[in-house]
Structure formats: structure tokens, C-alpha cells
Design a protein around this motif. Structure first.
Motif, PDB file in Angstrom:
ATOM      1  N   ALA A 189      35.741  47.998  33.239  1.00  0.00           N
ATOM      2  CA  ALA A 189      34.343  47.839  32.763  1.00  0.00           C
ATOM      3  C   ALA A 189      33.936  47.940  31.236  1.00  0.00           C
ATOM      4  CB  ALA A 189      34.870  49.150  33.770  1.00  0.00           C
ATOM      5  N   SER A 190      35.161  48.508  31.062  1.00  0.00           N
ATOM      6  CA  SER A 190      34.495  48.243  29.534  1.00  0.00           C
ATOM      7  C   SER A 190      34.883  47.256  28.537  1.00  0.00           C
ATOM      8  CB  SER A 190      35.711  49.004  28.605  1.00  0.00           C
ATOM      9  OG  SER A 190      36.887  48.520  28.840  1.00  0.00           O
ATOM     10  N   PHE A 191      35.029  45.887  28.851  1.00  0.00           N
ATOM     11  CA  PHE A 191      34.450  44.882  28.593  1.00  0.00           C
ATOM     12  C   PHE A 191      33.020  44.044  29.300  1.00  0.00           C
ATOM     13  CE2 PHE A 191      38.919  44.099  26.986  1.00  0.00           C
ATOM     14  CZ  PHE A 191      38.678  44.510  25.563  1.00  0.00           C
ATOM     15  N   PHE A 192      33.174  43.544  31.071  1.00  0.00           N
ATOM     16  CA  PHE A 192      31.994  43.280  31.628  1.00  0.00           C
ATOM     17  C   PHE A 192      30.874  44.246  32.252  1.00  0.00           C
ATOM     18  CE2 PHE A 192      36.721  40.850  31.946  1.00  0.00           C
ATOM     19  CZ  PHE A 192      35.663  39.179  31.355  1.00  0.00           C
ATOM     20  N   THR A 195      39.126  38.449  33.654  1.00  0.00           N
ATOM     21  CA  THR A 195      37.886  37.896  34.260  1.00  0.00           C
ATOM     22  C   THR A 195      36.639  38.480  34.418  1.00  0.00           C
ATOM     23  OG1 THR A 195      40.013  37.079  35.168  1.00  0.00           O
ATOM     24  CG2 THR A 195      38.294  36.335  36.275  1.00  0.00           C
ATOM     25  N   PRO A 196      36.007  37.843  34.420  1.00  0.00           N
ATOM     26  CA  PRO A 196      34.655  37.995  34.239  1.00  0.00           C
ATOM     27  C   PRO A 196      34.615  38.110  35.875  1.00  0.00           C
ATOM     28  CG  PRO A 196      34.352  36.274  33.680  1.00  0.00           C
ATOM     29  CD  PRO A 196      35.885  35.878  33.034  1.00  0.00           C
ATOM     30  N   THR A 197      34.285  39.669  36.216  1.00  0.00           N
ATOM     31  CA  THR A 197      33.959  40.571  37.374  1.00  0.00           C
ATOM     32  C   THR A 197      33.259  39.347  38.268  1.00  0.00           C
ATOM     33  OG1 THR A 197      33.577  42.318  35.774  1.00  0.00           O
ATOM     34  CG2 THR A 197      33.081  42.889  38.517  1.00  0.00           C
ATOM     35  N   GLN A 198      31.936  38.799  37.470  1.00  0.00           N
ATOM     36  CA  GLN A 198      31.066  38.671  38.642  1.00  0.00           C
ATOM     37  C   GLN A 198      32.337  37.209  39.505  1.00  0.00           C
ATOM     38  OE1 GLN A 198      27.770  39.406  39.353  1.00  0.00           O
ATOM     39  NE2 GLN A 198      27.722  38.143  41.386  1.00  0.00           N
ATOM     40  N   MET A 199      32.749  36.457  38.180  1.00  0.00           N
ATOM     41  CA  MET A 199      33.549  35.367  38.968  1.00  0.00           C
ATOM     42  C   MET A 199      35.324  36.043  40.410  1.00  0.00           C
ATOM     43  SD  MET A 199      33.689  32.834  35.992  1.00  0.00           S
ATOM     44  CE  MET A 199      34.301  31.368  36.811  1.00  0.00           C
ATOM     45  N   LEU A 200      35.589  37.225  40.306  1.00  0.00           N
ATOM     46  CA  LEU A 200      36.167  37.296  40.456  1.00  0.00           C
ATOM     47  C   LEU A 200      36.198  38.133  41.696  1.00  0.00           C
ATOM     48  CD1 LEU A 200      38.521  39.959  38.773  1.00  0.00           C
ATOM     49  CD2 LEU A 200      38.522  39.884  40.913  1.00  0.00           C
TER      50      LEU A 200
END
Lengths: 188, 750
Positions: B181-184, B414-419
Motif C-alpha cells: 500500500a505504501s507504493f501503489f 506488482t501493481p495492485t489493479q493487475m494483481l
């Protein structure tokens, strides 16, 4: 001198303390239930005390159901834990653990030559308070036990009991709460 | 039930003798546990004898990590204070830091490993042993690895204690599906934009105490409190720095500003481009620095040449004269200007470009390595504890954004939305196990229904946390972690908070202030939990540290220190530092790598969707006493600000017949209604097209007995997140709302 606590055997408090530990097969044995039945018989419970399932079978699903109920009542639960078994929850306005009443309890232990084992132990857990009563009785300090009950235990235990009874229909714990109440309440 | 006899009559009855014998026999059989007591002769503490000070605390009520001391009385933590030896926060800590005491003794904390014998989302908990819990976690994870490969495991970590397990699952087990969360949902676009401009991470490395001008774009220092950062900011203001605040709302920073640019939300990049274009055209930028250290300047200048003041004024809905005023003010005070990079920057899904613009503006002003400029202090060197990279190649091969050749400038993970999309669709592969460690994805990630869908399709969900946050309701196995006051983990380092003071460095490991030795719970630290899992998954040989304490010791050994030595030094080791000023970074005004990947090589402005008629944009921030969901259950902090207020423009309120203190709900463009009515704050200090509230309220887990249903969760209203093309990070100021009062929906007048 009127100090009925000196007459209650330490072993009874110890038995009750054990009863409020996490239910496990190791101690929820045939002899345990025999004893519980024995106490019930001796108490001559009146007729509305039916439905006590002393024939509880630790090897059936019963144990797991009891564990789930214990977790829900005393540890963590969704929607919410029913009745954390600590005096601070009921006596201190913030309802947190280790409030002023817990500090008082710890000091009372220390004044009478005892302390909790772990550095991080929360001193006012129901189990610890019952164990402590047993220790006082063993030390022939029934008057101190009476003082502990009077100045502390009887102030929170009924509130705790009420929370459990209003949030659970479990016969095992309601019976045990009745027994704790019987052996700790004030009598003329 | 009632008893017919008194205790006395019971005890005097002849049968009771037999009972006593039976009890004694039972006790003698050893069926009962130990009493929990030790004998200890009483010794009077005497006056002042009963309070001790324990050093070595590092706060985690937020992630700034102030250094603490604990005041203990007979094992009970009674107060937390800043460590007076600290050259960072000093003796000061914030309200949240103080309230850590109440986290420690929160009765809702997780205490034992729990197994969900109910349903995901509607759990029924059963306490189980650590062995049972770990065996089950390991065998379920093993099953997913066997059927789906290591990439079938997703991990959502957050916080210092989650780093060790995160690296285990990435590097050893070999899953790329790690979403921090601290990144994406926070800093990712900032970090990547600065790396791709200066070659270094931004942090919040602006030398505000020594600045002559400070530019804050959307940053509202004071509403978010990071102690040493606030000290830097206030020192700068005290020294006479001009403050420019760009914000649609009269924030606590706007209230202190010399220039408040009440910008239309979503247009900040247009504003920054116009400022830069003006500086370039007027030749008031630092041409010497640019010539020496700039890369692609001409292409950059050409690319932004269209960004005239009038163009931006129209887009941003602010006077052209004010944009000019800001540009002139910055140029006049350059190179001693702090262009603040921000912290939570995942706003619109166009955030990488805005952050690039901030970095380029910094370079244009030559405000690098200068007093008051962008200055990265040199911290002390430490040792390392690292898992071996045996699974890294596999992880790389299955990284979703690499497979799809998207988001080439993604931060690690990995970008959250893609995951999440992959987990739901099963394409290009299945993701069947989920581990969350200190993160509450229900509130951190926009699109809650999709997150729940993702969780429901998992074969196994394991959650490790301190408190019963929303995500814990979805766990199959829930593991209780020790709090930051009871464990070893991170080694915090840094320098004195004012770079212009005597150059010093500090090393402050997090060490327990309070003993975790207790029969009252079975909480464990993350190193222990991870190691136990690693052993069960066949990675005993790869374990880099046998315990959290040993890990910290090993890290400290790199600085010729040890836990024992730090204890002797009152929790913080100080050593002399180096002058941080004078360093030079190249500035990639036009970044060819970005252009090669198909993105804009120069910072560019992309318009974001406008609110539909009758709607206002929902923006959010925070309140100074809460760190989002983490602190909501804290009895002190909850009492301070129990609900999130809803800011509404006064003229709008008058037109709608609403007044201060009214209870209203918000309804978003997809018809989602806020779960609970919030309190209206009517103010001139917000634009008519914008509604503001604070993030993190309204936890749904009733096991958080103080926090539950207090305020409302704005994340539930963010149902249409944008995704930043370069980084894959979410944009979360993308929702539009109307007001609902007494069941009636009110449109926002233009």
C-alpha cells in the motif's frame, strides 16, 4: 470472626480457576466432569437449574463448540468479544486492560508475598484472581481473601457475569459462573 | 438458577468433606495448569522508586518512526515520551505517539492464533495452537504452490515488521505478486518519478528549515504530523520562508501561506507546467545548473512551450497573475527553495507526471544540494540481513506487468489493479492464496467489492495483524503479532532534523519497551512467524536470522554495534556526520527511457474526468490524531476526533439549505451511499466543486469495539479508481459525490 472464605477449600478455587482456562482435552476429562457433578449434587441445585450437561463428551464435537464459545466470549470474536475476563474492563472508565484496578490487584498480590509469573502478565485476569484466593486460603489468610473479595472481586465479577449471561446461552459457562458467584459472594 | 443453601451450610454439610477429598485427588493428578504466581517477599518501592525508564522504543503509530522511551511502573507501561537523546523528534512525540499506551492495552487486540470455522467475511473464531496454525498455513500454501506455482500466492504487506516475510515470499518462495500500500496507494509515483529524474528517491528530502520559499502542492503539513518534518517546516516559517500552498481547500498549511492557490482539483500539473514554461521563457531559471547538469532541456522546453499562463489559468481556475506571482517568488528565492515532493500522491492516475514536474521544477531552480533545496542527507551505514534470491528469477518471469509490457516504471512489487484483476479472472494465471501482513486491503485499496471478490476466490487466506481490522474478517487463519512496543524489528537511521546544525547521524533500533513474557497471550514477532513457516516449507537453510533480536544484532554489527551496546547508549547511537550540502544530481528534463516506452518524455498534463453535472469531486486527507484505520480503535485518539467531518462550500450549503453540524450522507456516481451519515462542516475554505473528508474512518469490523461505525469509510465511495500508466499505482481522488439528507438526494449547484 466471620470469614467464610477460610472455610472454602483452596482446592475449590483452584478447580474454578482451571475451569476458566481455555478448554482442552488434557483437562476436560471424565474425572473433571465427575467433580463438577459432585459439586452440583452437593449444592442441591433447585429445579430451575436443569439442563446442565454433565455428560458432556470431550471426544465429540462438543469440545470444539466449547472452544469456539470460549474464544467468542473471552478472546476475540466477530462481531465483538463478549466479556474480556479482566476487572479493568468493568471498573475503569476507559475499559482498557491494565487500568487502575489491575494495578491495585497487582499491589495486593505483592503485599501478600506473591507476584504474577510473567513480566507482561495482566494481573487481573479472572483465572489469576481465583488462583490467588486459593493461595491465600492455603496460607491461612482467609481474612485477606475476604478483603480481596470485598474490596475488589465483588465489584466486577457480577458485571462480568452479567455480560456473559446476556451474550451467551452456554450451559457450561453459566453454571461455572453460578459456582464462582456462590463461592465468592457476600454472606451474612 | 438459585441455590437453596448458603455457602456456610454447604461447607458444613458432611458431604463436603468427601468433595474436598475428591478435589484433592483431582489436583494431585496434575490435571490443572500452574497457578501463574511466584512467591516474592514484599519490598516497599519507596517514593520515586517505582517508575523506571526503558529506552530503545521506535514508534509505529504512523511510519515516521520517532524514537521513544517508556515509563514503566512494575511492568505496566504508564507513559511514552520522545527519547531526549533523539536528534530527530527529540523529546517530542505527537498525540498518536502518546496514545500508543492504549494500543498496548486494547482489549480488542489479537491474542492467540485463530482459525475461522465460519465463513470468510463472517468469521467464527476458534483459538488454536501455534503448531496447528503454522502447520495448516504451510500445508495450504504448499498446496497452492504445487497447483498454481509460487505466483499463485499474493501478499499485501505494510509496516516494518512485514518486510522480512515479504522478502521471504518474493525472494525465496518466488512470487512477484506483492502489493505494498505504501507504493501503489501512496508514494509509488513520487519515488519512481524522482528516480527517473534525479536518479535518487525523493523521500521528503527538502531542507525546509533553511529555505527562503516553500512550495506545497496538496501537502498539508500539520494535518499529517511527522514530528521532525513538522519541526523542519515550522523552523522554515519561523526563519521567514515564504509559503506557497496549492490546494483546493483552506488546509492547516493554506492557513499559514503567503500565497494560497485555490486550484481546481486534478489540474496541478498544468499549473506546474505553466510555472516552468514562464521561468524558461523569462530566462529566470538557473541556467548554469541546467546547462551543467540538465539532460534533454531543449526537448523539455519545447514540450512545455504551450503552457502559457492564460492556458493554465483557465484549466486551473486561478488567476494568471497568481501563477506568475508564484513563479516569480520561486525564481527570486532560488536556489533556496523547497519544492516539496509530497507523500501520499496517488490522486488521479496521472500522478507520475505531476511528480516529474515537481522534480523538474526543482532542477530548473537549481534547488539541489543548496541550503533550503532538495538535499539528501547521508545516513550511517548498517549491516544487512537478507533472504537469498533463489526464487527471484521465477518471480521476475511471472511478474504481471512485465508479461503484459505495461507500467514499466512500476515501483517494486506488482501493481495492485493487475494483481486483483488476475486473481478474479484467473488470467494469465491463477492466484489462489492471499497473505496480508499489517495491511488492511479493504480500506487501503479502492474498489472494495473487487477486493472482496478476489478474497472469496482464494483457496486460502492468511492474515497477520495486531488488531482485528476489516481484513481479518476474511482470514482462514489469523495470526496475532506483537506490537511495536514489544518487539525488535527495524533499525531506524538518519541525521539531525536541521541539516544546518552540527552534522550528526543516529542509529536507533526498535527494541521492546515492554516484556512480551506473559501467560495472557501468545503473540509472536514476524521473524519468528516467518521462520516457522519457512521451516515447514522446506527453507530452513535459507533462514537469514534465527530471531528478531539476532536480526537486529546482525544489522547493527555492520556499524560495529550491538543490541547490548545500544542499550548502554540509551537506545540511540550518535556519531558524527557529513556535510550534506553541495551534492549535484543530473536532471533528466526530457527522459528518453520514458519516451522509448511510449510515455511522455517531458512532464505532461492529461486532463482528468470532470464531475458530472450535480456532482462534486471527493477528495480526502487525514486528521492529525489518526493514521487512517490503524488508530481508529484507540480509546484516546477516538475520543479526540471520533468522526470524519465533511467539508462543504458555504455558498453551496446555503443554496441547499444545509448548515454546519447537519448529518448528511454522500452518494457517489455509481449510487454507492456512505454507510453512515457524517457531520457537515460548512466553510468558505473549500471550492464549490470539491467535497473533502478524512480517510480511514468507519471500520466495518465490530471486533474493533471503539472504532466500528465511527464516521464513514470514504474508500467505499471510491469505486472508479484510475491507474497511473507509468507506475500502475492507483488514483483515488476520482470519485464524484452528491449529498443525501433525510433520504433525499441533493445535487451540487454549479
Amino acid at each position: 470472626m466471620n470469614c467464610p472464605q477460610s472455610e472454602t477449600p483452596a482446592s475449590l478455587y483452584r478447580f474454578l480457576a482451571q475451569s476458566f482456562r481455555y478448554p482442552e482435552q488434557a483437562w476436560l476429562t471424565e474425572p473433571y466432569f465427575d467433580l463438577l457433578g459432585n459439586i452440583k449434587q452437593n449444592l442441591a441445585l433447585n429445579s430451575d437449574a436443569t439442563g446442565l450437561h454433565w455428560n458432556y463428551n470431550a471426544e465429540s464435537d462438543g469440545l470444539e463448540l466449547l472452544q469456539i464459545e470460549y474464544t467468542r466470549l473471552f478472546i476475540n470474536a466477530a462481531p465483538a468479544v463478549i466479556a474480556p475476563p479482566y476487572s479493568s474492563i468493568y471498573l475503569d472508565h476507559e475499559g482498557n486492560l491494565y487500568g487502575q484496578s489491575a494495578v491495585w490487584v497487582k499491589q495486593f498480590y505483592q503485599l501478600h508475598g506473591f507476584d504474577v509469573e510473567g513480566e507482561g502478565d495482566i494481573p487481573d485476569h479472572l483465572v489469576l484472581e481465583l488462583e490467588f484466593l486459593a493461595l491465600l486460603i492455603e496460607e491461612q489468610q482467609g481474612d485477606k481473601a475476604e478483603q480481596f473479595l470485598n474490596e475488589h472481586f465483588r465489584r466486577w465479577f457480577p458485571l462480568f457475569r452479567e455480560r456473559v449471561l446476556s451474550g451467551s446461552t452456554n450451559q457450561f459457562y453459566s453454571t461455572l459462573l453460578t459456582l464462582v458467584d456462590f463461592f465468592t459472594r457476600e454472606e451474612p | 438458577m438459585a441455590f437453596q443453601m448458603t455457602r456456610r451450610s454447604f461447607l458444613q454439610a458432611s458431604a463436603s468433606a468427601a468433595l474436598t477429598t475428591a478435589l484433592s485427588t483431582w489436583l494431585a493428578s496434575g490435571a490443572q495448569a500452574r497457578s501463574g504466581f511466584v512467591r516474592k517477599p514484599f519490598t516497599a518501592p519507596g517514593s520515586f522508586g517505582d517508575t523506571t525508564t526503558v529506552t530503545g522504543g521506535v514508534c509505529e503509530m504512523c511510519f515516521w518512526r520517532c524514537q521513544l522511551v517508556g515509563k514503566l511502573r512494575d511492568g505496566k507501561l504508564v507513559k511514552l515520551e520522545g527519547n531526549p537523546k533523539s536528534i530527530d523528534n527529540g523529546a517530542s512525540i505527537c498525540a498518536r505517539g502518546n496514545a500508543g499506551v492504549k494500543l498496548l492495552y486494547d482489549p480488542d487486540r489479537l491474542k492467540y492464533p485463530l482459525k475461522n470455522v465460519g465463513k470468510r467475511g463472517a468469521p467464527v473464531w476458534k483459538r488454536i495452537s501455534w503448531d496447528e496454525a503454522l502447520d495448516e498455513c504451510a500445508s495450504r500454501l504448499q498446496g497452492v504452490i504445487k497447483n498454481n506455482g509460487p505466483q499463485g500466492i499474493a501478499i499485501f504487506p505494510h509496516g516494518a515488521s512485514a518486510t522480512y516475510p515479504m522478502h521471504y515470499f518474493e525472494k525465496v518462495v518466488g512470487t512477484p505478486n506483492n502489493s505494498e500500500a505504501s507504493f501503489f496507494q501512496c508514494r509509488g509515483p513520487r519515488d519512481m518519478a524522482y528516480i527517473n529524474t534525479f536518479g535518487v528517491q525523493a523521500g521528503e528530502n527538502v531542507d525546509m528549515p533553511n529555505a527562503k520559499a516553500i512550495l506545497l502542492v496538496g501537502t498539508h503539513i500539520g494535518e499529517n504530523i511527522h514530528v521532525s518534518h513538522v519541526k523542519q517546516y515550522l523552523k522554515g516559517l519561523e526563519n521567514g520562508a515564504k509559503l506557497i500552498v496549492v490546494d483546493p481547500r483552506f488546509s492547516s498549511s493554506a492557513a499559514k501561506a503567503d500565497v494560497w492557490v485555490q486550484i481546481k482539483p486534478g489540474t496541478d500539473t498544468a499549473f506546474l507546467l505553466a510555472v516552468m514554461n514562464y521561468l524558461v521563457k523569462k530566462k529566470t531559471y538557473d541556467s548554469a545548473y541546467v546547462q551543467k547538469n540538465g539532460e534533454g532541456f531543449d526537448k523539455f522546453a519545447k514540450a512545455i512551450a504551450h503552457a502559457e499562463l492564460d492556458w493554465a489559468a483557465k484549466i486551473c481556475d486561478v488567476p494568471a497573475a497568481q501563477i506568475k506571482e508564484v513563479a516569480d517568488l520561486l525564481a527570486t528565492n532560488a536556489p533556496h527553495v523547497s519544492i516539496h515532493p509530497g507523500r501520499h500522491v496517488t490522486w488521479y492516475g496521472t500522478d507520475f507526471q505531476r511528480e516529474r514536474a515537481l522534480a523538474c521544477l526543482t532542477g530548473l531552480l537549481g534547488a539541489i544540494g543548496t541550503k533550503g533545496g532538495f538535499v539528501v542527507p547521508k545516513g550511517p551505514k548498517l549491516g544487512k540481513v537478507a533472504w537469498p534470491d533463489i526464487g527471484a528469477e521465477h518471480a521476475e518471469e511471472f511478474a504481471l506487468h512485465k508479461m503484459a509490457e505495461k507500467h514499466q516504471f512500476s515501483p517494486p512489487g506488482t501493481p495492485t489493479q493487475m494483481l486483483r484483476d488476475t486473481a478474479i479472472s484467473g488470467k494469465p494465471y491463477a492466484i489462489k492464496a492471499c497473505i496480508t501482513w499489517g495491511q488492511n486491503p479493504i480500506q487501503t485499496i479502492p474498489g472494495q467489492q473487487e477486493t472482496i471478490k478476489m478474497l472469496q476466490q482464494m483457496d486460502f487466506v492468511m492474515v497477520v495483524d495486531v488488531m482485528p481490522t476489516d481484513i481479518t474478517m476474511y482470514a482462514d487463519i489469523l495470526l496475532p503479532e506483537l506490537s511495536y512496543l514489544e518487539r525488535y524489528d527495524i533499525v531506524k537511521t538518519g541525521v539531525q532534523w536541521d541539516l544546518n546544525d552540527k552534522h550528526q547521524q543516529y542509529i536507533a533500533p526498535r527494541m521492546p519497551l515492554v516484556s512480551s513474557v506473559s501467560a495472557d497471550h501468545q503473540r509472536k514477532d514476524s521473524v519468528w512467524i516467518t521462520n516457522e513457516l519457512a521451516k515447514r516449507l522446506g527453507h530452513t537453510k535459507q533462514i537469514p536470522a534465527p530471531s528478531a533480536e539476532a536480526m537486529v544484532d546482525k544489522i547493527l554489527a555492520g556499524a560495529q554495534l550491538s543490541v547490548a551496546q545500544i542499550r548502554k547508549e540509551d537506545g540511540i547511537h550518535l556519531q558524527s556526520g557529513t556535510d550534506p550540502y553541495g551534492m549535484v544530481y543530473p536532471v533528466r528534463f526530457f527522459n528518453e527511457d520514458l519516451a522509448d516506452a511510449g510515455y511522455s518524455g517531458a512532464p505532461s498534463y492529461t486532463p482528468v474526468a470532470e464531475p458530472p453535472q450535480g456532482f462534486a469531486r471527493l477528495v480526502y486527507g487525514r486528521v492529525p490524531v489518526h493514521t487512517f484505520n490503524r488508530t481508529m480503535n484507540n480509546v484516546w485518539l477516538n475520543a479526540e476526533i471520533p468522526e470524519n467531518p465533511i467539508w462543504l462550500n458555504q455558498t453551496t450549503a446555503e443554496k441547499l439549505g444545509l448548515k454546519n453540524g447537519d448529518r448528511i450522507n454522500l452518494v457517489n456516481q455509481d449510487g454507492v451511499v456512505s454507510v453512515k451519515a457524517g457531520v457537515l462542516k460548512v466553510t468558505l475554505g473549500i471550492r464549490k466543486d470539491t467535497i473533502f473528508t478524512a480517510h480511514g474512518y468507519g471500520t466495518k469490523n465490530p471486533a474493533m469495539t471503539n472504532g466500528v461505525n465511527k464516521g464513514f469509510d470514504d474508500q467505499a465511495l471510491i469505486t472508479n479508481p484510475a491507474v497511473d500508466p507509468e507506475t500502475g499505482a492507483h488514483g483515488m481522488r476520482t470519485s464524484f459525490v452528491r449529498i443525501m439528507k433525510d433520504g433525499k438526494v441533493l445535487s451540487i449547484p454549479a
